[in-house]
Design a protein around this motif. Structure first.
Motif, short mmCIF file in Angstrom:
data_model
loop_
_atom_site.label_atom_id
_atom_site.label_comp_id
_atom_site.label_asym_id
_atom_site.label_seq_id
_atom_site.Cartn_x
_atom_site.Cartn_y
_atom_site.Cartn_z
N MET A 27 -12.62 -8.13 -26.70
CA MET A 27 -13.70 -8.73 -25.91
C MET A 27 -14.29 -9.95 -26.62
O MET A 27 -14.62 -10.94 -25.98
CB MET A 27 -14.78 -7.70 -25.60
CG MET A 27 -14.35 -6.66 -24.58
SD MET A 27 -13.94 -7.34 -22.96
CE MET A 27 -15.54 -7.97 -22.44
N SER A 28 -14.40 -9.89 -27.95
CA SER A 28 -14.91 -11.04 -28.70
C SER A 28 -13.96 -12.23 -28.57
O SER A 28 -14.40 -13.37 -28.37
CB SER A 28 -15.09 -10.68 -30.18
OG SER A 28 -16.13 -9.76 -30.32
N SER A 29 -12.67 -11.97 -28.66
CA SER A 29 -11.68 -13.04 -28.50
C SER A 29 -11.72 -13.60 -27.09
O SER A 29 -11.60 -14.81 -26.88
CB SER A 29 -10.27 -12.51 -28.81
OG SER A 29 -10.19 -12.15 -30.16
N LEU A 30 -11.88 -12.71 -26.11
CA LEU A 30 -11.96 -13.15 -24.72
C LEU A 30 -13.19 -14.01 -24.50
O LEU A 30 -13.11 -15.06 -23.85
CB LEU A 30 -11.96 -11.94 -23.78
CG LEU A 30 -12.04 -12.25 -22.29
CD1 LEU A 30 -10.86 -13.10 -21.83
CD2 LEU A 30 -12.11 -10.95 -21.49
N LEU A 31 -14.32 -13.60 -25.04
CA LEU A 31 -15.55 -14.40 -24.92
C LEU A 31 -15.33 -15.80 -25.47
O LEU A 31 -15.67 -16.79 -24.83
CB LEU A 31 -16.71 -13.72 -25.64
CG LEU A 31 -17.97 -14.57 -25.84
CD1 LEU A 31 -18.58 -14.95 -24.50
CD2 LEU A 31 -18.97 -13.85 -26.71
N ARG A 32 -14.75 -15.87 -26.64
CA ARG A 32 -14.50 -17.18 -27.27
C ARG A 32 -13.60 -18.03 -26.36
O ARG A 32 -13.87 -19.21 -26.15
CB ARG A 32 -13.85 -16.98 -28.63
CG ARG A 32 -13.69 -18.24 -29.43
CD ARG A 32 -13.11 -18.01 -30.84
NE ARG A 32 -13.75 -16.89 -31.53
CZ ARG A 32 -13.15 -15.72 -31.80
NH1 ARG A 32 -11.91 -15.50 -31.45
NH2 ARG A 32 -13.80 -14.77 -32.44
N ALA A 33 -12.55 -17.43 -25.82
CA ALA A 33 -11.63 -18.17 -24.95
C ALA A 33 -12.31 -18.64 -23.67
O ALA A 33 -12.09 -19.77 -23.22
CB ALA A 33 -10.41 -17.31 -24.63
N VAL A 41 -7.48 -16.82 -21.95
CA VAL A 41 -8.28 -15.96 -21.06
C VAL A 41 -7.35 -15.09 -20.22
O VAL A 41 -7.53 -13.88 -20.12
CB VAL A 41 -9.21 -16.80 -20.15
CG1 VAL A 41 -9.84 -15.92 -19.06
CG2 VAL A 41 -10.30 -17.47 -20.97
N ALA A 42 -6.35 -15.72 -19.60
CA ALA A 42 -5.43 -14.97 -18.75
C ALA A 42 -4.69 -13.90 -19.54
O ALA A 42 -4.58 -12.74 -19.10
CB ALA A 42 -4.44 -15.92 -18.09
N THR A 43 -4.22 -14.24 -20.73
CA THR A 43 -3.47 -13.30 -21.55
C THR A 43 -4.36 -12.14 -22.00
O THR A 43 -3.98 -10.96 -21.87
CB THR A 43 -2.89 -14.01 -22.79
OG1 THR A 43 -2.01 -15.04 -22.34
CG2 THR A 43 -2.15 -13.04 -23.69
N MET A 44 -5.55 -12.45 -22.52
CA MET A 44 -6.45 -11.41 -23.02
C MET A 44 -6.95 -10.51 -21.89
O MET A 44 -7.00 -9.29 -22.04
CB MET A 44 -7.64 -12.04 -23.75
CG MET A 44 -7.31 -12.80 -25.02
SD MET A 44 -6.61 -11.78 -26.32
CE MET A 44 -7.87 -10.58 -26.57
N ALA A 45 -7.34 -11.11 -20.79
CA ALA A 45 -7.87 -10.32 -19.67
C ALA A 45 -6.80 -9.39 -19.11
O ALA A 45 -7.07 -8.21 -18.83
CB ALA A 45 -8.41 -11.24 -18.58
N GLN A 46 -5.57 -9.88 -18.99
CA GLN A 46 -4.50 -9.02 -18.48
C GLN A 46 -4.19 -7.90 -19.46
O GLN A 46 -3.95 -6.76 -19.06
CB GLN A 46 -3.24 -9.84 -18.19
CG GLN A 46 -2.22 -9.10 -17.35
CD GLN A 46 -2.78 -8.70 -15.99
OE1 GLN A 46 -3.29 -9.53 -15.25
NE2 GLN A 46 -2.69 -7.42 -15.66
N ARG A 47 -4.23 -8.20 -20.74
CA ARG A 47 -3.99 -7.16 -21.75
C ARG A 47 -5.08 -6.10 -21.70
O ARG A 47 -4.80 -4.90 -21.79
CB ARG A 47 -3.91 -7.77 -23.15
CG ARG A 47 -3.48 -6.71 -24.18
CD ARG A 47 -3.18 -7.31 -25.50
NE ARG A 47 -4.46 -7.45 -26.22
CZ ARG A 47 -4.63 -8.23 -27.26
NH1 ARG A 47 -3.66 -8.97 -27.71
NH2 ARG A 47 -5.79 -8.29 -27.85
N ILE A 48 -6.32 -6.52 -21.54
CA ILE A 48 -7.42 -5.55 -21.42
C ILE A 48 -7.20 -4.67 -20.19
O ILE A 48 -7.35 -3.45 -20.26
CB ILE A 48 -8.78 -6.28 -21.37
CG1 ILE A 48 -9.12 -6.84 -22.75
CG2 ILE A 48 -9.89 -5.35 -20.87
CD1 ILE A 48 -10.28 -7.82 -22.77
N ALA A 49 -6.80 -5.27 -19.08
CA ALA A 49 -6.57 -4.49 -17.85
C ALA A 49 -5.43 -3.50 -18.02
O ALA A 49 -5.51 -2.37 -17.52
CB ALA A 49 -6.27 -5.44 -16.69
N ASP A 50 -4.39 -3.89 -18.72
CA ASP A 50 -3.19 -3.06 -18.82
C ASP A 50 -3.19 -2.06 -19.96
O ASP A 50 -2.61 -0.98 -19.84
CB ASP A 50 -1.95 -3.95 -18.98
CG ASP A 50 -1.66 -4.77 -17.74
OD1 ASP A 50 -2.17 -4.42 -16.65
OD2 ASP A 50 -0.92 -5.77 -17.86
#
Length: 165
Positions: free
Chosen positions: A62-68, A77-86
């Motif tokens: 989530m910290s990395s996603l916030l930064r992105a 953002v797309a990569t991190m968000a999809q990884r969080i979802a999956d």
């Protein structure tokens, strides 16, 4: 004894400085931000340790996603968000039935976990489809709302079975 015209100002400054120095020692310094949630009373130490390890990974993501998001790095953002979802789910429904976490954590925890998956997928889509920056921000806000609600459920709702894991 003769006073110089600036003497009252010098005296006032000296008194103020002494007073400030004395008060500085008496004030309480604000503590830094919390790094984790306090464990609820209804969860054993072993379960808390496993949950903490999973949530630490999630917190890092989530910290990395916030930064992105803030830097408008849409690919990340797309990569991190999809990884969080999956990948960053605590409990999954398997062919053998519900996994071991379901009876240990409150219902609201799993409701928010499902909402997290949906919000993360919507954020990933917004990052890839050219949505305006404000839409990206709104989707990130929806994602973080699930975090706050999930933490509230974890801390304040009893597990459905009443079992102390």
């Amino acid at each position: 004894m003769t006073f110089h015209r600036s003497a009252p100002f010098v005296l006032a400054a000296a008194v103020a400085g002494s007073l400030a120095a004395g008060l500085a020692g008496a004030t309480v310094q604000p503590r830094g931000p919390l790094l984790h949630l306090d464990p609820p009373a209804n969860v054993t130490a072993a379960t808390r340790a496993e949950l903490r390890a999973r949530m630490n990974r999630h917190g890092s993501s989530m910290s990395s996603l916030l930064r992105a998001v803030v830097l408008l790095d849409r690919r990340t953002v797309a990569t991190m968000a999809q990884r969080i979802a999956d990948e960053e789910l605590l409990a999954r429904q398997e062919e053998r039935g519900l996994d071991r976490w379901r009876p240990l954590l409150p219902r609201g925890f799993f409701i928010e976990q499902d909402a997290l998956r949906t919000a993360a997928r919507e954020l990933a889509l917004a990052a890839t489809d050219g949505s305006p920056d404000a839409v990206l921000a709104d989707h990130f806000g929806a994602l973080t709302r699930t975090c706050v609600r999930c933490h509230g459920a974890y801390l304040h709702e009893p597990p459905p079975s009443g079992v102390v894991p």
